[in-house]
Design a protein around this motif. Structure first.
Motif, mmCIF file in Angstrom:
data_model
loop_
_atom_site.group_PDB
_atom_site.id
_atom_site.type_symbol
_atom_site.label_atom_id
_atom_site.label_comp_id
_atom_site.label_asym_id
_atom_site.label_seq_id
_atom_site.Cartn_x
_atom_site.Cartn_y
_atom_site.Cartn_z
ATOM 1 N N GLN A 118 7.074 14.881 17.995
ATOM 2 C CA GLN A 118 6.419 16.125 17.594
ATOM 3 C C GLN A 118 6.970 16.708 16.299
ATOM 4 O OE1 GLN A 118 3.713 17.906 19.021
ATOM 5 N NE2 GLN A 118 3.479 15.893 19.958
ATOM 6 N N PHE A 119 8.251 16.468 15.998
ATOM 7 C CA PHE A 119 8.882 17.125 14.857
ATOM 8 C C PHE A 119 9.509 16.082 13.935
ATOM 9 C CE2 PHE A 119 8.862 20.143 18.367
ATOM 10 C CZ PHE A 119 8.280 21.259 17.766
ATOM 11 N N ASN A 120 8.849 15.834 12.804
ATOM 12 C CA ASN A 120 9.282 14.786 11.872
ATOM 13 C C ASN A 120 9.335 15.281 10.426
ATOM 14 O OD1 ASN A 120 9.466 12.414 13.704
ATOM 15 N ND2 ASN A 120 7.292 12.853 14.017
ATOM 16 N N PRO A 121 10.053 16.358 10.144
ATOM 17 C CA PRO A 121 10.094 16.850 8.763
ATOM 18 C C PRO A 121 10.795 15.898 7.802
ATOM 19 C CG PRO A 121 11.727 17.981 10.105
ATOM 20 C CD PRO A 121 10.889 17.170 11.047
ATOM 21 N N HIS A 122 11.570 14.966 8.357
ATOM 22 C CA HIS A 122 12.335 14.021 7.534
ATOM 23 C C HIS A 122 11.539 12.769 7.195
ATOM 24 C CE1 HIS A 122 12.567 12.839 11.656
ATOM 25 N NE2 HIS A 122 13.336 11.786 11.445
ATOM 26 N N MET A 123 10.297 12.686 7.623
ATOM 27 C CA MET A 123 9.446 11.551 7.299
ATOM 28 C C MET A 123 8.636 11.849 6.036
ATOM 29 S SD MET A 123 10.161 9.252 9.407
ATOM 30 C CE MET A 123 10.958 9.009 11.008
ATOM 31 N N TYR A 124 8.726 10.968 5.055
ATOM 32 C CA TYR A 124 8.100 11.198 3.757
ATOM 33 C C TYR A 124 6.937 10.230 3.537
ATOM 34 C CZ TYR A 124 12.071 14.161 2.545
ATOM 35 O OH TYR A 124 13.004 15.168 2.522
ATOM 36 N N ALA A 125 5.759 10.787 3.279
ATOM 37 C CA ALA A 125 4.595 9.945 2.993
ATOM 38 C C ALA A 125 4.836 9.066 1.775
ATOM 39 C CB ALA A 125 3.360 10.819 2.788
ATOM 40 N N PHE A 126 5.638 9.559 0.859
ATOM 41 C CA PHE A 126 5.966 8.822 -0.363
ATOM 42 C C PHE A 126 6.461 7.413 -0.066
ATOM 43 C CE2 PHE A 126 9.973 7.694 -2.470
ATOM 44 C CZ PHE A 126 9.493 7.272 -3.702
ATOM 45 N N THR A 127 7.274 7.275 0.977
ATOM 46 C CA THR A 127 7.876 5.973 1.270
ATOM 47 C C THR A 127 6.859 4.969 1.797
ATOM 48 O OG1 THR A 127 8.447 6.604 3.553
ATOM 49 C CG2 THR A 127 10.069 7.072 1.838
ATOM 50 N N ALA A 128 5.727 5.436 2.321
ATOM 51 C CA ALA A 128 4.708 4.542 2.884
ATOM 52 C C ALA A 128 3.525 4.348 1.948
ATOM 53 C CB ALA A 128 4.216 5.104 4.220
ATOM 54 N N PHE A 129 3.525 5.026 0.808
ATOM 55 C CA PHE A 129 2.387 4.969 -0.112
ATOM 56 C C PHE A 129 2.235 3.560 -0.685
ATOM 57 C CE2 PHE A 129 -0.016 5.570 -3.974
ATOM 58 C CZ PHE A 129 -0.919 6.564 -3.657
ATOM 59 N N ASN A 130 1.008 3.021 -0.616
ATOM 60 C CA ASN A 130 0.714 1.685 -1.124
ATOM 61 C C ASN A 130 0.090 1.783 -2.513
ATOM 62 O OD1 ASN A 130 -0.014 -0.950 -1.611
ATOM 63 N ND2 ASN A 130 -1.709 -0.964 -0.139
ATOM 64 N N PRO A 131 0.857 1.505 -3.554
ATOM 65 C CA PRO A 131 0.313 1.629 -4.912
ATOM 66 C C PRO A 131 -0.760 0.605 -5.231
ATOM 67 C CG PRO A 131 2.486 0.636 -4.970
ATOM 68 C CD PRO A 131 2.259 1.063 -3.552
ATOM 69 N N HIS A 132 -0.861 -0.455 -4.403
ATOM 70 C CA HIS A 132 -1.823 -1.528 -4.657
ATOM 71 C C HIS A 132 -3.058 -1.431 -3.767
ATOM 72 C CE1 HIS A 132 1.416 -3.078 -7.061
ATOM 73 N NE2 HIS A 132 2.196 -3.121 -6.001
ATOM 74 N N SER A 133 -3.253 -0.292 -3.156
ATOM 75 C CA SER A 133 -4.450 -0.076 -2.343
ATOM 76 C C SER A 133 -5.701 -0.218 -3.200
ATOM 77 C CB SER A 133 -4.412 1.326 -1.735
ATOM 78 O OG SER A 133 -5.671 1.688 -1.209
ATOM 79 N N ALA A 134 -6.717 -0.880 -2.656
ATOM 80 C CA ALA A 134 -7.983 -1.031 -3.384
ATOM 81 C C ALA A 134 -8.659 0.314 -3.623
ATOM 82 C CB ALA A 134 -8.920 -1.945 -2.598
ATOM 83 N N SER A 135 -8.313 1.314 -2.818
ATOM 84 C CA SER A 135 -8.926 2.641 -2.970
ATOM 85 C C SER A 135 -8.374 3.404 -4.165
ATOM 86 C CB SER A 135 -8.706 3.470 -1.694
ATOM 87 O OG SER A 135 -9.356 2.891 -0.591
#
Length: 437
Positions: free
Chosen positions: A114-131
């Motif tokens: 329920q509580f994940n303030p230490h999780m960063y979307a930055f670390t999972a971002f895929n720079p090679h996404s076709a989108s």
């Protein structure tokens, strides 16, 4: 049969990954010094310049105005009769975290707990996404890519849409904390009594308040130790509590998803008890009903226009009018896609708002300088000004109009290849004959 199904899924994933990789094989960007001349420059913050000049030197805008001598070191781009706008910012999307929504292994927006303030979307971002290229060739140069799960989902990141790694694309790794407050709302399927709904709401709110109070206590201990570490035992490090410290001071805003009138008012009341924290509301579909209350609370909003009214008796126009009505009441409004595959449609979301009362100038601000200010990156993005990062695009008309063509995009001073998977497929099937037929 089960083994066969698993094999089929693996083959499909490998095919999709190879297709994605192929979609990224484009020409390389250009970088250096560019002079865009003869354009109508929509600075957003300092008016419109007819027949103006923009000088780009590396990452930054070196000059915006008229009547300047352009030396031979600049590559000239004649934009006579064209328009230049700052890059569009989509402030609420899963871009980079989701590749194929229907394939779970390509969806990376949620964490357990329920509580994940230490999780960063930055670390999972895929720079090679076709989108990513599909989005940027539409004039969207920057996004807030956000997680979604639990009461506190994690930290969203402000990301530019050019680069080979998350580090090279990040404008602000900790752009916002994403929070989901409980709702009192139910549906026809909800068999709970009003007392039970209220009790569950209060229990969930208490869990969130307890977590925040724990974070405040941790922050106080750490500040006391940092001010005078001599003779003291350093408090045990807690990554969740540590991640909350920049939130408790208001340096990182908290984005709360709310939609109907009661949710909005409950959220406003809750925020009043959270001293020093900064808040943003996302969704806000019935914001027009309580626009004055939102304005009085000083809470900016992230909203869309393409949705169905929540009440049968509401006019079909309300979703289109909602951003303008809130802005007229004094609310800072950013218009967003709330989508992944269709983040590219952010300017058209704003186009509806412009046509239904907001006006073109305010709608442009709602996808440029307003989100930049909300997420604390207005010193770099959101307008065309000397010294700011060179995120901008050249178009043949109003970018809020679907018939307008985006002709060139710059991100961090890079002249981006105007290629994407959509364009490649269009070119491929436009002429399906053999080359020598």
């Amino acid at each position: 049969m089960k083994k066969l199904n698993i094999f089929a899924v693996i083959v499909a994933l490998l095919f999709s990954l190879s297709a994605t990789a192929e979609a990224q094989i484009t020409e390389k960007p250009e970088y250096g010094k560019f002079a865009i001349t003869g354009a109508t420059i929509h600075t957003v913050t300092n008016g419109t310049i007819e027949g103006g000049v923009i000088l780009i030197d590396g990452n930054d805008i070196a000059f915006v105005g008229q009547n300047i001598k352009i030396t031979d070191e600049y590559t000239r781009i004649d934009a006579t009769g064209k328009h230049v706008y700052p890059g569009i910012i989509d402030g609420w999307t899963g871009l980079g975290l989701v590749e194929i929504s229907a394939v779970p292994v390509t969806v990376d927006v949620a964490e357990i707990g329920q509580f994940n303030p230490h999780m960063y979307a930055f670390t999972a971002f895929n720079p090679h996404s076709a989108s990513v290229p599909v989005t940027r060739v539409s004039g969207v140069t920057t996004v807030l890519s956000r997680p979604s799960s639990g009461s506190i989902s994690g930290k969203a990141a402000v990301m530019d849409l050019w680069g080979y790694s998350p580090d090279s694309m990040a404008v602000k790794k900790s752009g916002a904390l994403i929070m989901n407050l409980p709702s009192k709302g139910g549906g026809s399927w909800d068999t709970r009594s009003e007392e039970e709904i209220q009790e569950q709401y209060e229990n969930q709110i208490k869990e969130i308040n307890d977590f925040l109070n724990k974070a405040r206590f941790y922050d106080q201990m750490m500040k006391a130790y940092e001010a005078d570490p001599s003779g003291k035992t350093k408090p045990d490090f807690d990554p969740r509590m540590e991640a909350m410290r920049e939130v408790l001071t208001g340096d990182v805003p908290v984005v709360i998803s709310v939609n109907d009138e009661e949710e909005i008012l409950d959220a406003i009341e809750w925020t009043k008890g959270q001293q020093d924290m900064s808040f943003v509301f996302a969704g806000v579909r019935e914001g027009w009903r309580v626009a004055e209350e939102i304005a009085e609370a000083g809470i900016p909003v992230l909203t869309t226009t393409l949705y169905t009214p929540s009440r049968d008796y509401d006019s079909y126009q309300r979703p289109y009018e909602n951003p303008g009505l809130m802005a007229a009441a004094g609310v800072k409004v950013a218009i967003v896609s709330n989508d992944t595959e269709n983040s590219r449609n952010t300017p058209f979301e704003a186009g509806y708002a412009a046509a239904y009362g907001m006006g073109t100038d305010e709608a442009i601000k709602a996808i440029t300088i307003n989100p930049a200010e909300i997420f604390g990156v207005a010193d770099k993005l959101g307008s065309i000004e000397e010294g700011k990062q060179a995120n901008l695009f050249i178009s043949d008309g109003d970018p809020l109009e679907p018939m307008t063509n985006i002709e060139q995009v710059f991100i961090k001073g890079f002249k981006i290849p105007m290629q994407s998977r959509h364009i490649q497929l269009y070119d491929e099937f436009l002429n399906r004959d053999a080359v020598n037929r």
